[in-house]
Design a protein around this motif. Sequence first.
Motif, PDB file in Angstrom:
ATOM      1  N   ASP A 284      89.419 -39.512 -61.754  1.00 54.29           N
ATOM      2  CA  ASP A 284      90.451 -38.631 -61.207  1.00 54.29           C
ATOM      3  C   ASP A 284      90.426 -37.221 -61.783  1.00 54.29           C
ATOM      4  OD1 ASP A 284      91.128 -40.832 -59.848  1.00 54.29           O
ATOM      5  OD2 ASP A 284      93.103 -41.129 -60.744  1.00 54.29           O
ATOM      6  N   LEU A 285      90.024 -37.115 -63.064  1.00 53.97           N
ATOM      7  CA  LEU A 285      90.096 -35.807 -63.711  1.00 53.97           C
ATOM      8  C   LEU A 285      88.926 -34.900 -63.333  1.00 53.97           C
ATOM      9  CD1 LEU A 285      91.325 -36.589 -67.328  1.00 53.97           C
ATOM     10  CD2 LEU A 285      92.623 -35.703 -65.403  1.00 53.97           C
ATOM     11  N   TRP A 286      87.898 -35.464 -62.735  1.00 54.55           N
ATOM     12  CA  TRP A 286      86.696 -34.666 -62.483  1.00 54.55           C
ATOM     13  C   TRP A 286      86.516 -34.413 -60.991  1.00 54.55           C
ATOM     14  CZ3 TRP A 286      85.495 -32.973 -67.043  1.00 54.55           C
ATOM     15  CH2 TRP A 286      85.828 -33.761 -68.140  1.00 54.55           C
ATOM     16  N   PRO A 287      86.063 -33.220 -60.631  1.00 55.66           N
ATOM     17  CA  PRO A 287      85.843 -32.926 -59.216  1.00 55.66           C
ATOM     18  C   PRO A 287      84.789 -33.872 -58.629  1.00 55.66           C
ATOM     19  CG  PRO A 287      85.251 -31.037 -60.614  1.00 55.66           C
ATOM     20  CD  PRO A 287      85.833 -32.069 -61.499  1.00 55.66           C
ATOM     21  N   ALA A 288      85.052 -34.372 -57.429  1.00 54.68           N
ATOM     22  CA  ALA A 288      84.134 -35.322 -56.803  1.00 54.68           C
ATOM     23  C   ALA A 288      82.706 -34.778 -56.714  1.00 54.68           C
ATOM     24  CB  ALA A 288      84.661 -35.718 -55.433  1.00 54.68           C
ATOM     25  N   PRO A 289      82.510 -33.503 -56.302  1.00 50.22           N
ATOM     26  CA  PRO A 289      81.130 -32.996 -56.188  1.00 50.22           C
ATOM     27  C   PRO A 289      80.396 -33.007 -57.524  1.00 50.22           C
ATOM     28  CG  PRO A 289      82.713 -31.441 -55.245  1.00 50.22           C
ATOM     29  CD  PRO A 289      83.499 -32.534 -55.879  1.00 50.22           C
ATOM     30  N   LEU A 290      81.133 -32.803 -58.622  1.00 50.50           N
ATOM     31  CA  LEU A 290      80.503 -32.789 -59.946  1.00 50.50           C
ATOM     32  C   LEU A 290      79.997 -34.184 -60.296  1.00 50.50           C
ATOM     33  CD1 LEU A 290      80.044 -30.986 -62.517  1.00 50.50           C
ATOM     34  CD2 LEU A 290      82.138 -31.974 -63.405  1.00 50.50           C
ATOM     35  N   ARG A 291      80.811 -35.199 -59.952  1.00 49.03           N
ATOM     36  CA  ARG A 291      80.427 -36.576 -60.257  1.00 49.03           C
ATOM     37  C   ARG A 291      79.188 -36.975 -59.476  1.00 49.03           C
ATOM     38  NH1 ARG A 291      85.697 -37.934 -59.126  1.00 49.03           N
ATOM     39  NH2 ARG A 291      84.925 -39.145 -57.379  1.00 49.03           N
ATOM     40  N   GLU A 292      79.066 -36.365 -58.279  1.00 52.82           N
ATOM     41  CA  GLU A 292      77.929 -36.733 -57.436  1.00 52.82           C
ATOM     42  C   GLU A 292      76.750 -35.780 -57.617  1.00 52.82           C
ATOM     43  OE1 GLU A 292      80.057 -36.529 -53.828  1.00 52.82           O
ATOM     44  OE2 GLU A 292      81.277 -38.268 -54.382  1.00 52.82           O
ATOM     45  N   ASP A 294      76.563 -32.705 -56.737  1.00 54.53           N
ATOM     46  CA  ASP A 294      76.405 -31.899 -55.528  1.00 54.53           C
ATOM     47  C   ASP A 294      76.852 -30.469 -55.836  1.00 54.53           C
ATOM     48  OD1 ASP A 294      76.689 -30.646 -53.110  1.00 54.53           O
ATOM     49  OD2 ASP A 294      78.247 -31.991 -52.352  1.00 54.53           O
ATOM     50  N   TRP A 295      75.871 -29.605 -56.169  1.00 54.19           N
ATOM     51  CA  TRP A 295      76.245 -28.280 -56.686  1.00 54.19           C
ATOM     52  C   TRP A 295      76.856 -27.390 -55.619  1.00 54.19           C
ATOM     53  CZ3 TRP A 295      76.890 -28.673 -61.490  1.00 54.19           C
ATOM     54  CH2 TRP A 295      76.063 -29.508 -62.245  1.00 54.19           C
ATOM     55  N   ALA A 296      76.346 -27.495 -54.396  1.00 56.29           N
ATOM     56  CA  ALA A 296      76.920 -26.683 -53.313  1.00 56.29           C
ATOM     57  C   ALA A 296      78.370 -27.111 -53.081  1.00 56.29           C
ATOM     58  CB  ALA A 296      76.105 -26.860 -52.034  1.00 56.29           C
ATOM     59  N   GLY A 297      78.567 -28.439 -53.131  1.00 58.60           N
ATOM     60  CA  GLY A 297      79.909 -28.960 -52.955  1.00 58.60           C
ATOM     61  C   GLY A 297      80.842 -28.470 -54.048  1.00 58.60           C
ATOM     62  N   LEU A 298      80.292 -28.313 -55.247  1.00 59.59           N
ATOM     63  CA  LEU A 298      81.102 -27.849 -56.366  1.00 59.59           C
ATOM     64  C   LEU A 298      81.597 -26.428 -56.120  1.00 59.59           C
ATOM     65  CD1 LEU A 298      82.081 -28.952 -59.052  1.00 59.59           C
ATOM     66  CD2 LEU A 298      80.219 -27.736 -60.160  1.00 59.59           C
ATOM     67  N   LEU A 299      80.740 -25.613 -55.519  1.00 61.68           N
ATOM     68  CA  LEU A 299      81.146 -24.246 -55.184  1.00 61.68           C
ATOM     69  C   LEU A 299      82.300 -24.268 -54.190  1.00 61.68           C
ATOM     70  CD1 LEU A 299      77.941 -22.047 -54.929  1.00 61.68           C
ATOM     71  CD2 LEU A 299      79.863 -21.880 -56.536  1.00 61.68           C
ATOM     72  N   LEU A 302      85.369 -25.172 -55.930  1.00 62.52           N
ATOM     73  CA  LEU A 302      85.921 -24.029 -56.660  1.00 62.52           C
ATOM     74  C   LEU A 302      86.662 -23.087 -55.714  1.00 62.52           C
ATOM     75  CD1 LEU A 302      83.211 -23.100 -59.286  1.00 62.52           C
ATOM     76  CD2 LEU A 302      85.592 -23.676 -59.723  1.00 62.52           C
ATOM     77  N   GLY A 303      86.109 -22.980 -54.478  1.00 65.82           N
ATOM     78  CA  GLY A 303      86.733 -22.100 -53.500  1.00 65.82           C
ATOM     79  C   GLY A 303      88.127 -22.550 -53.105  1.00 65.82           C
ATOM     80  N   GLU A 304      88.376 -23.852 -53.240  1.00 66.57           N
ATOM     81  CA  GLU A 304      89.694 -24.365 -52.857  1.00 66.57           C
ATOM     82  C   GLU A 304      90.762 -24.114 -53.910  1.00 66.57           C
ATOM     83  OE1 GLU A 304      89.593 -28.506 -51.916  1.00 66.57           O
ATOM     84  OE2 GLU A 304      88.019 -28.190 -50.431  1.00 66.57           O
ATOM     85  N   ILE A 305      90.314 -23.779 -55.110  1.00 62.52           N
ATOM     86  CA  ILE A 305      91.271 -23.521 -56.186  1.00 62.52           C
ATOM     87  C   ILE A 305      92.108 -22.312 -55.806  1.00 62.52           C
ATOM     88  CG2 ILE A 305      91.467 -22.849 -58.613  1.00 62.52           C
ATOM     89  CD1 ILE A 305      90.160 -25.306 -58.926  1.00 62.52           C
ATOM     90  N   PRO A 306      93.413 -22.401 -55.905  1.00 62.73           N
ATOM     91  CA  PRO A 306      94.251 -21.260 -55.525  1.00 62.73           C
ATOM     92  C   PRO A 306      93.910 -20.057 -56.396  1.00 62.73           C
ATOM     93  CG  PRO A 306      95.525 -22.945 -56.690  1.00 62.73           C
ATOM     94  CD  PRO A 306      94.202 -23.542 -56.392  1.00 62.73           C
ATOM     95  N   GLU A 307      94.115 -18.879 -55.834  1.00 64.38           N
ATOM     96  CA  GLU A 307      93.654 -17.623 -56.435  1.00 64.38           C
ATOM     97  C   GLU A 307      93.777 -17.616 -57.959  1.00 64.38           C
ATOM     98  OE1 GLU A 307      96.655 -16.713 -54.363  1.00 64.38           O
ATOM     99  OE2 GLU A 307      95.748 -15.896 -52.536  1.00 64.38           O
ATOM    100  N   LEU A 308      92.628 -17.741 -58.575  1.00 60.36           N
ATOM    101  CA  LEU A 308      92.604 -17.902 -60.021  1.00 60.36           C
ATOM    102  C   LEU A 308      92.863 -16.578 -60.744  1.00 60.36           C
ATOM    103  CD1 LEU A 308      92.254 -20.270 -61.797  1.00 60.36           C
ATOM    104  CD2 LEU A 308      89.818 -19.838 -61.913  1.00 60.36           C
ATOM    105  N   LEU A 309      92.237 -15.508 -60.240  1.00 56.55           N
ATOM    106  CA  LEU A 309      92.345 -14.240 -60.965  1.00 56.55           C
ATOM    107  C   LEU A 309      93.765 -13.684 -60.976  1.00 56.55           C
ATOM    108  CD1 LEU A 309      88.957 -12.488 -60.247  1.00 56.55           C
ATOM    109  CD2 LEU A 309      89.800 -13.503 -62.372  1.00 56.55           C
ATOM    110  N   PRO A 310      94.452 -13.645 -59.818  1.00 55.48           N
ATOM    111  CA  PRO A 310      95.851 -13.192 -59.875  1.00 55.48           C
ATOM    112  C   PRO A 310      96.695 -14.058 -60.801  1.00 55.48           C
ATOM    113  CG  PRO A 310      95.135 -13.393 -57.594  1.00 55.48           C
ATOM    114  CD  PRO A 310      94.030 -13.928 -58.447  1.00 55.48           C
TER     115      PRO A 310
END
Lengths: 504, 284
Positions: A284-292, A294-299, A302-310
């Motif tokens: 549960d704590l790890w992103p599914a693409p990372l477990r698999e 799948d580097w493109a999936g990991l990107l 990351l894109g789904e993470i709500p605006e990190l910089l603001p």
Amino acid sequence: MPRAEAISAAPGGLRGDSPGLRLARRSLTLIAACVVLLPLADMAVITRDPWSELGRMLSGMAWPHWWSLPSPIGAIALTVAVALWGTLLGILLGFPLALVFSRSRLVRAGCAFVRAIHELFWALLFLQVFGLTAVTALAALAIPYAGIFAKVYAEILEQTPPAPRDALPPGVGRVSRFVYAELPLVWERLAAYTRYRFECAMRASVLLGFVGLPTLGFHLESAFREGRYHEAGALLWLFYLLIASLGVWGHRRLLPLLVVGSAFLLGPWPRIDGDLLWRFVSRDLWPAPLREGDWAGLLAWLGEIPELLPAIGNTLLLGLMGTVGALLVALALWPLASRHFGNRATRLGGRGLLIALRSTPELMLAFIFLLLLGPSMLPAWLALALHNGALIAFLAARHADALQPGMPGLNASGRYAYELLPRIYPGLLALLFYRAEVIIRETAILGMLGIATLGFHIDSSFAYLMFDQAFFLLLVTAALNLGVDALSRRFRPRDVVLDDPCSR
Amino acid sequence: MRWLAVTALALSLFAQTASAQTFRFTAIPDEDQSRLVERFQKVADYLERKLEVDVEYVPVKSYSAAVSAFRNDQVQLAWFGGLSGVQARRLVLGSQALAQGVEDAAFHSYFIAHQSTGLESAERLPKAIEGLSFTFGAKTSTSGRLMPEHFLQERFGKSPQELFSRVGFSGDHSRTIALVEAGTYDIGAVNFSVWNAAVEDGRVDTDKVQVIWKSPAYTDYQWTIRGDADERFGDGFTVKVRQALLDMHNPELLASFPRSGFIPADNDDYAPIETVAESLGLLR
């Protein structure tokens, strides 16, 4: 810029290399940074009809309905039990770590990491596997406290006077040396710090009620949220009294009794589901693409993470504003509780005010200001500044009380400006820099106001049950805290010996 | 002889603890729940009589705490909102929706506004709400967050953050009402049944805040039970629980929810909620 250049670039009156001028430059730089960045913050004041709601709150505080509390005794007992055992477990874990703290980089990093995550977030994490039980509460306190104890105990032990140790004949074992020639010398200070940490644990234990553990905070938050202010008032007074009378009921001689007695209040212990625990930690704590892998999936993840910089920007900005606000509040309030100013009545009042401000959960302060000033960063700022400012003011007053004024015939403002402030200011500033890290952590819990700090998004991720996202954001928060901590260590007055360990 | 009596007593005690498996339930905290333990205790007593097992009510603080208690088997039955129910059933395989309130088959959200906005009640959401400040309820509330956001998206094609000057999350419906009444936020989205109850009790000043829009109907709250309930409490237990819920007619018990009665429901009733939640990124 290099320091020499900074000195020559400073305006006339501030040029020079005396310790006082260095402190003045640092404080003013901090304030200037805050003023420059202030336009970036949303500071609108929107007031319409807050008075009826505020009136209800005020009357609730003034006329608490003691009789309508369902069963405060159980909640109080649990609050104390969680704080006591949380602290105790923290010591058990932290003390051994303190002994190797200066020698192991790994231990130092690990401790810094667990410290960097707010108790509430630890609780949210453990809640997923241990549910609403004492295990969640104790782990949420003991883990960050172990990190804090390790660091502070190590610093205290480092300052052990070397003379008795050096006087021992050669061949004395490491353990005997520690027990007979080192520990007794620092015992008093270790105990004083532990006592202070216990008061922090009491506040944290109340706060854990906000996520659902049935401590005093559970009832306080419910009553407050639902507008039953007479009940909330009673609970808040109860909590103030509990903190104010800590010295009486938390007396050294009573502690063993409290520790044993309160252990019975912590149950029932949960049946720990190994599969669930394993699934949570390993999946549960790890992103599914990372477990698999799948580097493109990991990107994409990351894109789904709500605006990190603001979010990072908001967190840092609010942290800076809170720190500077706390400095100003502390400068204004510390004389209220100091023996050098006013009379017995004003001191009692001042001390009461400081206890109230530092014991009232920021979340409640923020809600009051939210009603009063409308939704913006302003309520959060005021809440952080007042809460932390009052805490620093209290310690500064205690520091000042230990000083003996030497210049006779000075009036109060003269005593403040020429005698006492110059002597306590280095300590006060050092304290503030320590506190900056705490303030950053606390910005996280003001998401209710709709200010998109990192904490706001962490809370959302937990609510949406996206634990991988929550965990990632927690790691970002921890990294941010470590950065701020390193920065504040770099800039805090180094030449000050913080002889009072409770300042941390 | 005495020996035998003691053994028998010990055995009977042991047998009792072994069979006395407590059935626990919770309810999401979505509104004023003063004396909540007291009120739900009556529901627990009712279920205890009907189901012939020990029944206990577990109070929780937040929507996610209710879901996590269900997932961790700290409760076996829960009164969930639309979205929290979907979340819970996804986490605990085999769990099923048993019953919903009579009102839940066609539930509504109200948009309420402070009088200073000058907004009037309308059939369609007025364009004038653009640029005002807005507060949802809890982040995973169906009637205070999910469906309002969905209807806003449908009407304006924009996210709330693009549409409004400020977007807050008050935490629950009662607080949304208090914040809009105080004018802290211009507009808020609330559960219609909480609003109606508050107006009836005189807890809200309708000169200061009023309803400006009623959303289309959707399916909301439901009772959900864990999939392993039969295994733990005996064959046919799930059916028995559903029947007990449907047979609850005492107005005093129903007032805790507040509903006028319960009707059957199943998982498929909540497929639309699931789709909306996925499209808004609240579920994946």
